[in-house]
Design an enzyme around this catalytic site. Structure first.
Site, PDB file in Angstrom:
ATOM      1  N   THR A  43      25.512  36.094  48.445  1.00  0.00           N
ATOM      2  CA  THR A  43      26.356  36.866  49.345  1.00  0.00           C
ATOM      3  C   THR A  43      25.539  37.963  50.013  1.00  0.00           C
ATOM      4  O   THR A  43      24.644  38.556  49.401  1.00  0.00           O
ATOM      5  CB  THR A  43      27.545  37.500  48.604  1.00  0.00           C
ATOM      6  OG1 THR A  43      27.057  38.498  47.694  1.00  0.00           O
ATOM      7  CG2 THR A  43      28.332  36.451  47.834  1.00  0.00           C
ATOM      8  N   GLY A  67      29.508  41.167  39.462  1.00  0.00           N
ATOM      9  CA  GLY A  67      30.408  42.024  38.711  1.00  0.00           C
ATOM     10  C   GLY A  67      31.864  41.645  38.912  1.00  0.00           C
ATOM     11  O   GLY A  67      32.194  40.558  39.405  1.00  0.00           O
ATOM     12  N   ASP A  68      32.765  42.574  38.553  1.00  0.00           N
ATOM     13  CA  ASP A  68      34.199  42.316  38.660  1.00  0.00           C
ATOM     14  C   ASP A  68      34.630  42.058  40.103  1.00  0.00           C
ATOM     15  O   ASP A  68      35.520  41.247  40.350  1.00  0.00           O
ATOM     16  CB  ASP A  68      34.983  43.503  38.081  1.00  0.00           C
ATOM     17  CG  ASP A  68      34.821  43.617  36.563  1.00  0.00           C
ATOM     18  OD1 ASP A  68      35.009  42.600  35.874  1.00  0.00           O
ATOM     19  OD2 ASP A  68      34.508  44.711  36.075  1.00  0.00           O
ATOM     20  N   GLY A  69      33.987  42.743  41.056  1.00  0.00           N
ATOM     21  CA  GLY A  69      34.338  42.544  42.455  1.00  0.00           C
ATOM     22  C   GLY A  69      33.989  41.151  42.947  1.00  0.00           C
ATOM     23  O   GLY A  69      34.773  40.512  43.669  1.00  0.00           O
ATOM     24  N   THR A  70      32.810  40.662  42.573  1.00  0.00           N
ATOM     25  CA  THR A  70      32.408  39.306  42.935  1.00  0.00           C
ATOM     26  C   THR A  70      33.357  38.290  42.320  1.00  0.00           C
ATOM     27  O   THR A  70      33.801  37.341  42.981  1.00  0.00           O
ATOM     28  CB  THR A  70      30.976  39.022  42.453  1.00  0.00           C
ATOM     29  OG1 THR A  70      30.086  39.966  43.040  1.00  0.00           O
ATOM     30  CG2 THR A  70      30.539  37.613  42.834  1.00  0.00           C
ATOM     31  N   GLU A  73      36.623  38.207  44.222  1.00  0.00           N
ATOM     32  CA  GLU A  73      36.511  37.481  45.494  1.00  0.00           C
ATOM     33  C   GLU A  73      36.502  35.976  45.277  1.00  0.00           C
ATOM     34  O   GLU A  73      37.120  35.216  46.031  1.00  0.00           O
ATOM     35  CB  GLU A  73      35.240  37.901  46.243  1.00  0.00           C
ATOM     36  CG  GLU A  73      35.461  38.982  47.263  1.00  0.00           C
ATOM     37  CD  GLU A  73      34.377  38.989  48.339  1.00  0.00           C
ATOM     38  OE1 GLU A  73      33.997  37.900  48.807  1.00  0.00           O
ATOM     39  OE2 GLU A  73      33.935  40.090  48.690  1.00  0.00           O
ATOM     40  N   ASP A 218      49.203  33.692  28.480  1.00  0.00           N
ATOM     41  CA  ASP A 218      50.565  33.796  27.954  1.00  0.00           C
ATOM     42  C   ASP A 218      51.635  33.850  29.037  1.00  0.00           C
ATOM     43  O   ASP A 218      52.830  33.968  28.735  1.00  0.00           O
ATOM     44  CB  ASP A 218      50.700  35.013  27.026  1.00  0.00           C
ATOM     45  CG  ASP A 218      50.412  36.340  27.733  1.00  0.00           C
ATOM     46  OD1 ASP A 218      50.070  36.325  28.936  1.00  0.00           O
ATOM     47  OD2 ASP A 218      50.509  37.394  27.072  1.00  0.00           O
ATOM     48  N   LEU A 220      52.204  36.239  31.027  1.00  0.00           N
ATOM     49  CA  LEU A 220      52.758  37.594  31.099  1.00  0.00           C
ATOM     50  C   LEU A 220      51.715  38.586  31.605  1.00  0.00           C
ATOM     51  O   LEU A 220      50.518  38.390  31.429  1.00  0.00           O
ATOM     52  CB  LEU A 220      53.237  38.046  29.710  1.00  0.00           C
ATOM     53  CG  LEU A 220      54.304  37.197  29.028  1.00  0.00           C
ATOM     54  CD1 LEU A 220      54.525  37.685  27.599  1.00  0.00           C
ATOM     55  CD2 LEU A 220      55.614  37.223  29.817  1.00  0.00           C
ATOM     56  N   GLU A 274      39.070  46.645  43.881  1.00  0.00           N
ATOM     57  CA  GLU A 274      39.313  46.605  45.320  1.00  0.00           C
ATOM     58  C   GLU A 274      40.497  47.516  45.664  1.00  0.00           C
ATOM     59  O   GLU A 274      41.612  47.291  45.198  1.00  0.00           O
ATOM     60  CB  GLU A 274      39.624  45.162  45.751  1.00  0.00           C
ATOM     61  CG  GLU A 274      39.849  44.983  47.239  1.00  0.00           C
ATOM     62  CD  GLU A 274      38.574  45.104  48.066  1.00  0.00           C
ATOM     63  OE1 GLU A 274      38.688  45.273  49.282  1.00  0.00           O
ATOM     64  OE2 GLU A 274      37.478  45.025  47.474  1.00  0.00           O
TER      65      GLU A 274
END
Length: 306
Positions: A43, A67-70, A73, A218, A220, A274
């Protein structure tokens, strides 16, 4: 299982900010050397990972390296595909926090994480939805990331280190109180106080266990609501953080398939890192939306939850 693995079509989406990671480069070379075919796409900016998913065509395995952002996306790209067209997802955590991957016990070492991706089996997991936005880990409102100096150290003895960190973050929250309505399947609540966390995963903010009962399969979402905590009520709030009751005076916790929030003013929400803004929002769990490769004893699965 070598023949089956070598026949799989694999694409690895790599966040360009960590494209020079030598450990990952070596891990990919090792997997290729034993016969695996791995296409790497890097990217360069926001939106690339999502676009790569939609452009990938038919795949057996898609690996999100970042990371969490990738990861968010990539999941958004997967959810834009029909259910049958979504490949199995693997994760190589290369970000700063890696909250979702850490919560799943996915190895941080690129070699181990990529080996898990290539050898593991995908399990169906839920994805969170906030209006038309997707999140895999958590949606948070005004949640601080630091233990403040006003957090009495004696609470650490009462709560233990993990919950003490969460309490510190709660006390560091944006002091602005959002007034409005929270609607759950079995109740409606009107008052002040942000919905601090809506979790599919358990942790956010670099390791804070904000939804300790959450499981990713689950059906939830775990909802943590925090109200204003006056100094004299710290001990009561600390006990409520331990108990995680639905009826706490300052801290309440529910597990629910959906929740709707109608604030009197627009609220900022963080979805897996985000930032978005909502005048009202419906959160819901989409059960078994994607298949994810996790370790056999992943603590976020119902069968192996700790």
């Amino acid at each position: 299982m070598g023949t089956k693995a070598r026949s799989r079509k694999v694409q690895l989406i790599l966040n360009g900010k960590v494209a020079g990671n030598d450990a990952l480069r070596t891990a990919v070379a090792q997997q290729r050397a034993v016969g695996h075919s791995i296409e790497v796409r890097v990217t360069l900016g926001k939106g690339d990972a999502r676009r790569f998913v939609t452009e990938a065509g038919e795949l057996d395995l898609l690996v999100a390296a970042g990371g969490d952002g990738t990861l968010n996306e990539v999941v958004r790209g997967l959810m834009a595909l029909s259910t049958d067209a979504r490949p199995v997802l693997g994760v190589v955590p290369l970000g700063t926090a890696n909250d979702f991957a850490t919560g799943c016990d996915i190895p941080r070492d690129p070699h181990e994480a990529l080996a898990l991706c290539m050898e593991g089996e995908g399990v169906p997991i839920d994805v969170g939805k906030a209006n038309e936005h997707w999140f895999l880990n958590a949606a948070s409102v005004g949640f601080g990331a630091e233990v403040t100096a006003t957090t009495p150290p004696e609470l650490k003895r009462l709560l233990g280190p993990a919950a003490y960190t969460v309490m510190g973050a709660i006390l560091a929250m944006n002091p602005h109180q959002y007034h409005g309505r929270l609607i759950l399947p079995d109740r409606e609540i009107t008052g002040s106080g942000p919905v601090a966390i809506v979790g599919n995963g358990r942790q956010t903010g670099g390791g804070m266990q904000v939804a300790p009962r959450a499981r990713i399969d689950d059906g939830l979402l775990d909802v943590l609501v925090v109200r204003h905590i006056p100094p004299m009520a710290l001990l009561t709030a600390a006990r409520e953080l331990q108990e995680l009751s639905a009826d706490g005076e300052y801290i309440s916790y529910w597990q629910t398939p959906w929740a709707e929030v109608y604030p009197d003013e627009s609220i900022p929400v963080n979805l897996d890192g985000e930032p978005v803004q909502f005048s009202s929002v419906r959160y819901e769990a989409v059960p078994r939306a994607i298949r994810l490769i996790v370790p056999p004893n992943c603590p976020l699965l119902s069968a192996t939850a700790k």
